[in-house]
Design a protein around this motif. Structure first.
Motif, PDB file in Angstrom:
ATOM      1  N   ASN A   6      -4.887  12.593  -1.008  1.00 36.86           N
ATOM      2  CA  ASN A   6      -5.588  11.992  -2.138  1.00 36.86           C
ATOM      3  C   ASN A   6      -5.540  10.460  -2.025  1.00 36.86           C
ATOM      4  O   ASN A   6      -4.915   9.903  -1.124  1.00 36.86           O
ATOM      5  CB  ASN A   6      -4.988  12.470  -3.474  1.00 36.86           C
ATOM      6  N   LYS A   7      -6.197   9.798  -2.958  1.00 33.96           N
ATOM      7  CA  LYS A   7      -6.320   8.344  -2.875  1.00 33.96           C
ATOM      8  C   LYS A   7      -4.957   7.659  -2.965  1.00 33.96           C
ATOM      9  O   LYS A   7      -4.653   6.735  -2.187  1.00 33.96           O
ATOM     10  CB  LYS A   7      -7.243   7.833  -3.996  1.00 33.96           C
ATOM     11  N   GLU A   8      -4.129   8.100  -3.888  1.00 37.97           N
ATOM     12  CA  GLU A   8      -2.814   7.471  -4.086  1.00 37.97           C
ATOM     13  C   GLU A   8      -1.975   7.521  -2.808  1.00 37.97           C
ATOM     14  O   GLU A   8      -1.399   6.523  -2.373  1.00 37.97           O
ATOM     15  CB  GLU A   8      -2.077   8.180  -5.224  1.00 37.97           C
ATOM     16  N   GLN A   9      -1.926   8.707  -2.188  1.00 39.38           N
ATOM     17  CA  GLN A   9      -1.124   8.874  -0.973  1.00 39.38           C
ATOM     18  C   GLN A   9      -1.704   8.063   0.190  1.00 39.38           C
ATOM     19  O   GLN A   9      -0.966   7.440   0.964  1.00 39.38           O
ATOM     20  CB  GLN A   9      -1.080  10.363  -0.591  1.00 39.38           C
ATOM     21  N   THR A  10      -3.036   8.049   0.303  1.00 40.89           N
ATOM     22  CA  THR A  10      -3.681   7.344   1.417  1.00 40.89           C
ATOM     23  C   THR A  10      -3.501   5.836   1.288  1.00 40.89           C
ATOM     24  O   THR A  10      -3.157   5.149   2.260  1.00 40.89           O
ATOM     25  CB  THR A  10      -5.183   7.683   1.482  1.00 40.89           C
ATOM     26  N   VAL A  11      -3.737   5.302   0.092  1.00 41.48           N
ATOM     27  CA  VAL A  11      -3.599   3.858  -0.132  1.00 41.48           C
ATOM     28  C   VAL A  11      -2.162   3.411   0.127  1.00 41.48           C
ATOM     29  O   VAL A  11      -1.915   2.387   0.776  1.00 41.48           O
ATOM     30  CB  VAL A  11      -4.041   3.485  -1.573  1.00 41.48           C
ATOM     31  N   LYS A  12      -1.211   4.203  -0.358  1.00 43.22           N
ATOM     32  CA  LYS A  12       0.210   3.894  -0.159  1.00 43.22           C
ATOM     33  C   LYS A  12       0.548   3.874   1.330  1.00 43.22           C
ATOM     34  O   LYS A  12       1.225   2.950   1.820  1.00 43.22           O
ATOM     35  CB  LYS A  12       1.051   4.954  -0.881  1.00 43.22           C
ATOM     36  N   PHE A  13       0.067   4.882   2.064  1.00 46.11           N
ATOM     37  CA  PHE A  13       0.338   4.970   3.502  1.00 46.11           C
ATOM     38  C   PHE A  13      -0.291   3.790   4.249  1.00 46.11           C
ATOM     39  O   PHE A  13       0.338   3.177   5.110  1.00 46.11           O
ATOM     40  CB  PHE A  13      -0.199   6.295   4.054  1.00 46.11           C
ATOM     41  N   MET A  14      -1.544   3.495   3.922  1.00 47.83           N
ATOM     42  CA  MET A  14      -2.259   2.416   4.622  1.00 47.83           C
ATOM     43  C   MET A  14      -1.581   1.057   4.403  1.00 47.83           C
ATOM     44  O   MET A  14      -1.508   0.229   5.310  1.00 47.83           O
ATOM     45  CB  MET A  14      -3.713   2.349   4.146  1.00 47.83           C
ATOM     46  N   LYS A  15      -1.064   0.884   3.226  1.00 50.29           N
ATOM     47  CA  LYS A  15      -0.406  -0.383   2.900  1.00 50.29           C
ATOM     48  C   LYS A  15       0.941  -0.488   3.614  1.00 50.29           C
ATOM     49  O   LYS A  15       1.258  -1.513   4.239  1.00 50.29           O
ATOM     50  CB  LYS A  15      -0.219  -0.492   1.388  1.00 50.29           C
ATOM     51  N   GLN A  16       1.745   0.593   3.542  1.00 50.90           N
ATOM     52  CA  GLN A  16       3.102   0.542   4.079  1.00 50.90           C
ATOM     53  C   GLN A  16       3.156   0.680   5.598  1.00 50.90           C
ATOM     54  O   GLN A  16       3.956   0.020   6.259  1.00 50.90           O
ATOM     55  CB  GLN A  16       3.948   1.656   3.442  1.00 50.90           C
ATOM     56  N   LYS A  17       2.312   1.541   6.152  1.00 52.81           N
ATOM     57  CA  LYS A  17       2.397   1.862   7.577  1.00 52.81           C
ATOM     58  C   LYS A  17       1.367   1.150   8.442  1.00 52.81           C
ATOM     59  O   LYS A  17       1.583   0.943   9.633  1.00 52.81           O
ATOM     60  CB  LYS A  17       2.251   3.384   7.783  1.00 52.81           C
ATOM     61  N   LYS A  18       0.217   0.808   7.853  1.00 51.44           N
ATOM     62  CA  LYS A  18      -0.860   0.235   8.667  1.00 51.44           C
ATOM     63  C   LYS A  18      -1.186  -1.214   8.299  1.00 51.44           C
ATOM     64  O   LYS A  18      -2.058  -1.821   8.921  1.00 51.44           O
ATOM     65  CB  LYS A  18      -2.140   1.086   8.527  1.00 51.44           C
ATOM     66  N   GLY A  19      -0.516  -1.739   7.267  1.00 53.59           N
ATOM     67  CA  GLY A  19      -0.764  -3.115   6.858  1.00 53.59           C
ATOM     68  C   GLY A  19      -2.148  -3.340   6.285  1.00 53.59           C
ATOM     69  O   GLY A  19      -2.653  -4.470   6.273  1.00 53.59           O
ATOM     70  N   GLN A  20      -2.784  -2.263   5.784  1.00 55.20           N
ATOM     71  CA  GLN A  20      -4.137  -2.351   5.222  1.00 55.20           C
ATOM     72  C   GLN A  20      -4.016  -2.530   3.700  1.00 55.20           C
ATOM     73  O   GLN A  20      -4.023  -1.571   2.942  1.00 55.20           O
ATOM     74  CB  GLN A  20      -4.928  -1.069   5.542  1.00 55.20           C
ATOM     75  N   HIS A  21      -3.937  -3.786   3.241  1.00 54.50           N
ATOM     76  CA  HIS A  21      -3.691  -4.040   1.820  1.00 54.50           C
ATOM     77  C   HIS A  21      -4.944  -3.908   0.964  1.00 54.50           C
ATOM     78  O   HIS A  21      -4.857  -3.804  -0.263  1.00 54.50           O
ATOM     79  CB  HIS A  21      -3.074  -5.434   1.644  1.00 54.50           C
ATOM     80  N   ASN A  22      -6.115  -3.918   1.591  1.00 55.68           N
ATOM     81  CA  ASN A  22      -7.362  -3.813   0.824  1.00 55.68           C
ATOM     82  C   ASN A  22      -7.973  -2.420   0.882  1.00 55.68           C
ATOM     83  O   ASN A  22      -9.081  -2.205   0.392  1.00 55.68           O
ATOM     84  CB  ASN A  22      -8.392  -4.832   1.349  1.00 55.68           C
ATOM     85  N   PHE A  23      -7.257  -1.471   1.481  1.00 60.21           N
ATOM     86  CA  PHE A  23      -7.796  -0.111   1.599  1.00 60.21           C
ATOM     87  C   PHE A  23      -7.820   0.541   0.221  1.00 60.21           C
ATOM     88  O   PHE A  23      -6.832   0.516  -0.502  1.00 60.21           O
ATOM     89  CB  PHE A  23      -6.944   0.719   2.562  1.00 60.21           C
ATOM     90  N   ASP A  24      -8.953   1.164  -0.138  1.00 61.54           N
ATOM     91  CA  ASP A  24      -9.085   1.708  -1.497  1.00 61.54           C
ATOM     92  C   ASP A  24      -9.916   2.993  -1.483  1.00 61.54           C
ATOM     93  O   ASP A  24     -10.979   3.071  -2.088  1.00 61.54           O
ATOM     94  CB  ASP A  24      -9.748   0.670  -2.408  1.00 61.54           C
ATOM     95  N   ALA A  25      -9.434   4.006  -0.758  1.00 62.74           N
ATOM     96  CA  ALA A  25     -10.186   5.265  -0.676  1.00 62.74           C
ATOM     97  C   ALA A  25      -9.232   6.416  -0.399  1.00 62.74           C
ATOM     98  O   ALA A  25      -8.148   6.226   0.162  1.00 62.74           O
ATOM     99  CB  ALA A  25     -11.237   5.183   0.434  1.00 62.74           C
ATOM    100  N   SER A  26      -9.637   7.604  -0.797  1.00 61.75           N
ATOM    101  CA  SER A  26      -8.895   8.796  -0.411  1.00 61.75           C
ATOM    102  C   SER A  26      -9.208   9.089   1.056  1.00 61.75           C
ATOM    103  O   SER A  26     -10.151   8.531   1.628  1.00 61.75           O
ATOM    104  CB  SER A  26      -9.316   9.998  -1.266  1.00 61.75           C
ATOM    105  N   GLU A  27      -8.429   9.958   1.652  1.00 59.25           N
ATOM    106  CA  GLU A  27      -8.689  10.306   3.053  1.00 59.25           C
ATOM    107  C   GLU A  27     -10.062  10.963   3.213  1.00 59.25           C
ATOM    108  O   GLU A  27     -10.823  10.591   4.118  1.00 59.25           O
ATOM    109  CB  GLU A  27      -7.577  11.219   3.582  1.00 59.25           C
ATOM    110  N   PRO A  28     -10.455  11.937   2.365  1.00 59.59           N
ATOM    111  CA  PRO A  28     -11.801  12.512   2.498  1.00 59.59           C
ATOM    112  C   PRO A  28     -12.907  11.466   2.383  1.00 59.59           C
ATOM    113  O   PRO A  28     -13.880  11.498   3.140  1.00 59.59           O
ATOM    114  CB  PRO A  28     -11.869  13.527   1.352  1.00 59.59           C
ATOM    115  N   GLU A  29     -12.767  10.540   1.439  1.00 58.08           N
ATOM    116  CA  GLU A  29     -13.800   9.516   1.249  1.00 58.08           C
ATOM    117  C   GLU A  29     -13.952   8.667   2.511  1.00 58.08           C
ATOM    118  O   GLU A  29     -15.072   8.389   2.965  1.00 58.08           O
ATOM    119  CB  GLU A  29     -13.444   8.633   0.050  1.00 58.08           C
ATOM    120  N   PHE A  30     -12.825   8.267   3.108  1.00 62.13           N
ATOM    121  CA  PHE A  30     -12.903   7.447   4.313  1.00 62.13           C
ATOM    122  C   PHE A  30     -13.478   8.237   5.490  1.00 62.13           C
ATOM    123  O   PHE A  30     -14.299   7.722   6.257  1.00 62.13           O
ATOM    124  CB  PHE A  30     -11.532   6.888   4.681  1.00 62.13           C
ATOM    125  N   LEU A  31     -13.066   9.501   5.630  1.00 62.26           N
ATOM    126  CA  LEU A  31     -13.546  10.307   6.749  1.00 62.26           C
ATOM    127  C   LEU A  31     -15.053  10.548   6.661  1.00 62.26           C
ATOM    128  O   LEU A  31     -15.758  10.499   7.675  1.00 62.26           O
ATOM    129  CB  LEU A  31     -12.784  11.639   6.796  1.00 62.26           C
TER     130      LEU A  31
END
Length: 658
Positions: free
Chosen positions: A346-371
């Motif tokens: 979901n969006k919460e889990q994806t945004v949290k992961f992208m910020k903490q693990k990938k350094g993507q601070h502006n990422f704002d989508a769920s995994e399905p939305e991005f895919l």
């Protein structure tokens, strides 16, 4: 219908010269026979003539076993006895792998070939130079007219025939034409299916084709039509396929992916899964197979090169996602198959992961939305196939299918939707969003996009219903369903892990795979040498043989729901800890923290735990043993009251205790 390279009556076989028979076999062989093969036939044929001179019947050479991609050396029918013979010319030992090979041939026929169901099957391993023979004829615990393999040398083959025909008095005769033309309806494991599809077989060739399983082919066919329509009309389509556990969703995905391996057509596809163990196991199995096949041709292929080729169409969904975070271009593939789509984050889990693990601070989508956005980069056309299992979310942040539908509603309403009507069922929690989508975009309902029959357990299609009833605490339904499957699909209950291990070893024949599976929350099984925190490699567990201590066969390392989801065993031992406890109205759910069990209160986490047991209880194709430990009144973390209610509940359903 099964084919062969040579078939004749024993009477005609005796009258022909050895060279003539070899010539007929070679002529029927679509591949060039080797000098070693010809020499083997030169030894086998005279031996068989001498052995069978007093019998009437039919003989086959090179009788096909499609599911295994192999051929039986010799198959002989006398009366209603079918002899499955594997020759090891020049061999002086009875190797376990050779015994398993001939046993597997006989098991495949017994399980999947209709005329073999009622026949007596006798597997024989002939090691021509062995010093001693072992002809022990007795009915087995399975009582299914399949003997344990006989082991004979070149002088004692006749004894195997004489002894079995005297021991079993069968008066009726099998019709050899009826036998070879009889219906063959195999149910491959997902690993076997992947290997077969990679070798350009069709779904029909490697799976059941009976009426109950017919929509597997229908589903792959409708998806192929959707891909063609999307390409022809230059539009984007997302397709949702639903199915009961073990119905063949992954098989459908692999079939679509392997159908578009030729990038020249401009419609290359990729099979994606967030199930790391499944992807690793499939990639490894295909790589090993590729290396083995190339070695047979005299070509040396490195593991790296073999795996690189496999990775073009089987990938981890997270690796795919990360690649297109960096690369802004459209994906190489126009068709993406997302297996277990309900497990996307979901969006919460994806945004949290992208910020903490990938350094993507502006990422704002769920995994399905991005895919979806990745495939939406194509200017012309694209197809997304979401394979959806209900009630199988087992990890934090897994969104269920609603996240995909929400993404379409908010950003991608220009995509057409093809949808299984079953997606409106309660277990998918999607009916209200589907209603909203029908007012925004074109929603096509198609019943062929639902796989309603479990293909995992070829012994009983009622297994998933039984497990659902057990976990729904529907005692009456569970008891009635158990009565329907108990003769075909053995389930037993015990409190003794040692007895369970012995039961598995007794039941499994040939290379049938067995192992112990437990919940990832089962932390108080350590007194039984089961440690869920101990690292295990699912590739070794699922693919390595009986001699490897890391394999499932050794019954030392255990797999959790995270390792086995999407995969299967032939026989399974489910060891049930105190994390999920029976009570009259609802399951009590617990997590072991520090030195004690703590109640799980969050509805989401409760669901994950129940779903974990749903996964564990639907892994076995042929049967299972459930171990509910007795506990220990001297250990506050394992008191009998934690375990007794579970044992009594399952026992009261009618499951026998060993």
């Amino acid at each position: 219908m099964l084919n062969y390279y040579y078939k004749d009556s024993l009477h005609n076989f005796f009258s022909k010269k050895t060279e003539e028979i070899i010539g007929e076999i070679t002529l029927a062989n679509q591949f060039d026979s080797t000098l070693n093969q010809n020499k083997s036939w030169e030894i086998q044929i005279p031996m068989l003539k001498e052995t069978l001179k007093n019998y009437e019947g039919t003989i086959f050479f090179e009788f096909s076993i499609p599911r295994m991609g192999k051929r039986v050396d010799v198959l002989v029918i006398i009366n209603s006895v079918v002899y499955v013979i594997e020759f090891k010319v020049g061999e002086s030992n009875y190797h376990r792998s050779d015994l398993d090979q001939v046993w597997d041939y006989a098991l495949d026929l017994k399980n999947f070939h209709k005329p073999s169901h009622e026949a007596l099957l006798v597997p024989i391993l002939v090691a021509t130079e062995a010093e001693n023979s072992f002809v022990e004829v007795a009915k087995t615990a399975h009582n299914d007219n399949l003997l344990n393999p006989l082991k004979v040398n070149k002088t004692d083959l006749a004894d195997a025939f004489n002894t079995t025909l005297q021991f079993f008095k069968y008066h009726r005769k099998l019709n050899s034409d009826h036998y070879s033309k009889g219906r063959y309806s195999p149910t491959p494991t997902i690993i076997e299916a992947a290997l077969s599809l990679y070798h350009n077989h069709t779904v029909d060739e490697i799976t059941r084709n009976d009426a109950e399983a017919k929509n597997l082919t229908k589903t792959t066919s409708i998806i192929s039509k959707i891909v063609s329509e999307s390409k022809r009309q230059r539009k984007k389509i997302i397709c949702f396929v639903t199915g009961v556990p073990g119905a063949g969703k992954t098989l459908v995905g692999l079939k679509v992916a392997t159908s578009h391996l030729d990038e020249k057509n401009g419609n290359a596809s990729v099979y994606l899964s967030g199930n790391g163990p499944l992807v690793a196991i499939l990639q490894e199995a295909l790589s090993r197979d590729k290396i083995k096949n190339e070695r047979a041709k005299g070509i040396k292929l490195t593991k790296g090169k073999a795996k690189a080729g496999v990775k073009t169409f089987i990938q981890n969904i997270h690796h795919y996602r990360d690649a297109y975070l960096v690369d802004p271009k459209p994906p190489y593939d126009h068709v993406a198959i997302f297996d277990e789509a309900q497990r996307a984050w979901n969006k919460e889990q994806t945004v949290k992961f992208m910020k903490q693990k990938k350094g993507q601070h502006n990422f704002d989508a769920s995994e399905p939305e991005f895919l979806i956005s990745c495939l939406d980069r194509h200017q012309d056309w694209a197809v997304i196939v979401c394979l959806v299992g209900g009630g199988q979310e087992i990890n934090t942040g897994e969104a269920g299918i609603s996240e995909w539908l929400n993404a379409i509603k908010t950003r991608f309403s220009h995509w057409d939707i093809f949808i299984s009507p079953n997606l409106t069922d309660s277990e998918y929690s999607a009916s209200s969003i589907i209603s909203e989508l029908q007012g925004l975009t074109k929603v096509n309902l198609n019943s062929d996009l639902h796989l309603g029959v479990s293909m995992r357990s070829f012994r009983s299609e009622n297994l998933s219903l039984l497990v659902k009833s057990i976990l729904d605490l529907d005692k009456e339904k569970a008891s009635n369903t158990y009565l329907k499957l108990k003769d075909k699909y053995p389930i037993v209950l015990t409190r003794d892990l040692k007895k369970a291990k012995n039961w598995l070893k007794e039941k499994a024949r040939g290379s049938e795979r067995y192992g112990i599976v437990v919940s990832s929350q089962a932390q108080r099984l350590k007194p039984y040498a089961i440690d869920v925190k101990s690292p295990m490699n699912p590739v070794h567990w699922f693919l390595n043989d009986k001699e490897d201590v890391r394999s499932s066969y050794y019954l030392e390392e255990v797999a959790t729901e995270f390792h086995v989801q999407g995969l299967e065993l032939d026989w399974a031992c489910i060891t049930w800890d105190a994390d999920l406890r029976y009570s009259e109205n609802q399951w009590k759910t617990f997590s072991f923290v520090g030195s004690k069990w703590q109640h799980i209160h969050k509805t989401e986490r409760k669901t994950y735990l129940i779903n974990a047991y749903r996964v564990l209880l639907t892994r076995a194709r042929q049967g299972m043993v459930i171990v509910v430990p007795e506990g220990d009144s001297g250990d506050h973390t394992r008191i009998p009251d934690f375990y007794d209610p579970n044992f009594n509940y399952l026992k009261d359903l009618g499951i026998p205790v060993i």
